[in-house]
Scaffold this motif. Structure first.
Motif, short mmCIF file in Angstrom:
data_model
loop_
_atom_site.label_atom_id
_atom_site.label_comp_id
_atom_site.label_asym_id
_atom_site.label_seq_id
_atom_site.Cartn_x
_atom_site.Cartn_y
_atom_site.Cartn_z
N MET A 32 0.83 -1.20 0.00
CA MET A 32 0.00 0.00 0.00
C MET A 32 0.87 1.26 0.00
N HIS A 33 1.99 1.20 0.71
CA HIS A 33 2.94 2.32 0.71
C HIS A 33 3.50 2.53 -0.69
N ARG A 34 3.83 1.42 -1.36
CA ARG A 34 4.33 1.50 -2.74
C ARG A 34 3.26 2.09 -3.66
N TYR A 35 2.01 1.72 -3.43
CA TYR A 35 0.91 2.26 -4.23
C TYR A 35 0.82 3.78 -4.06
N GLU A 36 0.93 4.24 -2.83
CA GLU A 36 0.85 5.69 -2.58
C GLU A 36 2.04 6.41 -3.20
N GLU A 37 3.24 5.81 -3.10
CA GLU A 37 4.43 6.42 -3.70
C GLU A 37 4.26 6.55 -5.22
N ARG A 38 3.85 5.47 -5.86
CA ARG A 38 3.72 5.48 -7.31
C ARG A 38 2.60 6.42 -7.76
N THR A 39 1.51 6.44 -7.02
CA THR A 39 0.43 7.37 -7.36
C THR A 39 0.92 8.81 -7.25
N GLY A 40 1.70 9.10 -6.20
CA GLY A 40 2.25 10.45 -6.05
C GLY A 40 3.18 10.82 -7.19
N ARG A 41 4.03 9.87 -7.61
CA ARG A 41 4.94 10.15 -8.72
C ARG A 41 4.16 10.35 -10.02
N ASN A 42 3.14 9.53 -10.23
CA ASN A 42 2.32 9.70 -11.44
C ASN A 42 1.66 11.08 -11.47
N ASP A 43 1.20 11.54 -10.31
CA ASP A 43 0.57 12.86 -10.24
C ASP A 43 1.58 13.96 -10.54
N LEU A 44 2.81 13.81 -10.01
CA LEU A 44 3.85 14.80 -10.28
C LEU A 44 4.20 14.84 -11.76
N VAL A 45 4.33 13.67 -12.38
CA VAL A 45 4.66 13.60 -13.81
C VAL A 45 3.55 14.23 -14.64
N ALA A 46 2.29 13.89 -14.33
CA ALA A 46 1.16 14.44 -15.08
C ALA A 46 1.11 15.96 -14.94
N HIS A 47 1.34 16.45 -13.73
CA HIS A 47 1.33 17.90 -13.51
C HIS A 47 2.45 18.56 -14.30
N ALA A 48 3.64 17.96 -14.30
CA ALA A 48 4.78 18.54 -15.02
C ALA A 48 4.53 18.57 -16.52
N LEU A 49 3.95 17.49 -17.05
CA LEU A 49 3.72 17.41 -18.49
C LEU A 49 2.64 18.39 -18.95
N GLU A 50 1.68 18.67 -18.06
CA GLU A 50 0.58 19.55 -18.42
C GLU A 50 0.90 21.03 -18.19
N ALA A 51 1.98 21.31 -17.44
CA ALA A 51 2.31 22.69 -17.11
C ALA A 51 2.74 23.45 -18.37
N SER A 52 2.51 24.75 -18.38
CA SER A 52 2.89 25.59 -19.51
C SER A 52 4.41 25.68 -19.61
N PRO A 53 4.95 25.80 -20.83
CA PRO A 53 6.41 25.92 -20.99
C PRO A 53 6.94 27.18 -20.32
N VAL A 54 8.15 27.05 -19.76
CA VAL A 54 8.83 28.18 -19.13
C VAL A 54 10.26 28.23 -19.64
N PRO A 55 10.93 29.40 -19.59
CA PRO A 55 12.34 29.47 -19.98
C PRO A 55 13.19 28.54 -19.13
#
Length: 263
Positions: A32-55
Motif C-alpha cells: 500500500m505504501h508503494r501504491y501511494e508512492e507510485r500514485t504520487g509520482r504519477n501525479d507529479l509527472v502528469a502535472h509537469a507534463l501539463e504545465a505551460s512551458p517556461v524558460p
C-alpha cells in the motif's frame, strides 16, 4: 478432545501460522505504501507534463540539481546547436528494445551558457561500436527549442556503470558536471529531451513521453496479502477440525481387543 494440538507437529504448524499473520499484514502495508508512492509520482509527472512551458533558466542554472517537481517540465531555450562537440550515449534502446545511442548535443544559449540536449535515438552502425556514428544534423543557426527537463543521470539511480576508456566522443551517462569539464563551459544542471524542432525524417528518433507507473498493481497486491492473512486462521481451524474428525473416525472403527480365552 484437542490434545493432539500439543503434539510436536501441531505446535510447529501453529507457530508457523502465528508468524505468517503479522508478516503478511506487514507486506500488505508495504504494498500500500508503494501504491501511494507510485500514485504520487504519477501525479507529479502528469502535472509537469501539463504545465505551460517556461524558460529553461527559470528552473536550472550551472551546478544546480533538478528536483522531482522540476523533472519533465517543458522548457524553452533560444540559441544554436554546437554539433562539433556532440557526443553519443552508449547502450540506449528505442521503443522496440533495439540497442543504439542517444545523441547529446550542446545547445549554446544567447548568454553563452550551454544546455545539454538529448536529440533522440539512433541505431548503432557497427558491431564494434568504436567509431563515432553518422548523426543527422539539427537545424542550423539561431532557433528556439522546447523539451522536457531531466535530472543528471547517475549510476545509483540508473544502474548504468560509468565506464572509463570509451571511444572518443562516447559516454555512458548524461551528467552536466562531467560535460562542463569536457566543454570547459558553464553548463546548466540536468539536460533536456528535445520535443521541437522535430527531426527531419524521424531521425534521430524522438524519445517518447514517460508512461505511468502501474500503481494499481501494488494496490491489488496489498489486498491479496490481507486476504491471505484472513485465510491463515481459517485454514488452521479447518485443519484442526479435520484432524479431530479423522481421529474420532479411527476410534469408532477400531475393533475391540478380544477377551482372553478361559480354560
Amino acid at each position: 478432545m484437542y490434545r493432539f494440538l500439543l503434539s510436536r507437529q501441531w505446535v510447529i504448524l501453529t507457530l508457523v501460522a502465528v508468524l505468517l499473520i503479522p508478516t503478511m499484514i506487514k507486506l500488505g502495508f508495504w504494498q500500500m505504501h508503494r501504491y501511494e508512492e507510485r500514485t504520487g509520482r504519477n501525479d507529479l509527472v502528469a502535472h509537469a507534463l501539463e504545465a505551460s512551458p517556461v524558460p529553461v533558466e527559470s528552473l536550472t542554472a550551472p551546478g544546480e540539481k533538478i528536483t522531482t517537481r522540476e523533472r519533465y517540465r517543458t522548457v524553452t531555450a533560444k540559441g544554436s546547436f554546437d554539433t562539433d562537440r556532440e557526443v553519443v550515449v552508449r547502450r540506449r534502446t528505442d521503443g522496440d528494445d533495439n540497442i543504439g545511442y542517444h545523441v547529446l548535443t550542446p545547445f549554446v544559449l544567447n548568454d553563452g551558457k550551454v544546455l545539454l540536449v538529448n536529440r533522440g535515438w539512433i541505431p548503432s552502425d557497427g558491431p564494434s561500436q568504436t567509431a563515432f556514428p553518422k548523426i543527422p544534423a539539427p537545424p542550423r543557426g539561431e532557433l528556439t527549442l522546447t523539451g522536457r527537463l531531466m535530472p543528471d543521470e547517475t549510476t545509483e539511480a540508473s544502474g548504468i556503470k560509468d565506464l572509463e576508456g570509451l571511444p572518443d566522443r562516447q559516454i555512458m551517462l548524461i551528467n552536466s558536471e562531467q560535460q562542463a569539464d569536457r566543454l570547459d563551459a558553464r553548463v546548466l544542471g540536468g539536460y533536456v529531451v528535445l520535443k521541437t524542432p522535430e527531426p527531419k525524417n524521424d531521425s534521430p528518433k524522438a524519445i517518447g513521453r514517460p508512461g505511468n507507473e502501474n500503481a494499481a498493481l501494488n494496490f491489488a497486491y496489498a489486498i491479496q496479502w490481507w486476504l491471505f492473512t484472513a485465510a491463515v486462521p481459517v485454514g488452521w481451524w479447518f485443519l484442526v477440525r479435520r484432524e479431530k474428525r479423522d481421529r474420532e473416525t479411527v476410534e469408532d472403527v477400531e475393533p475391540a481387543e478380544p477377551e482372553p480365552a478361559t480354560v
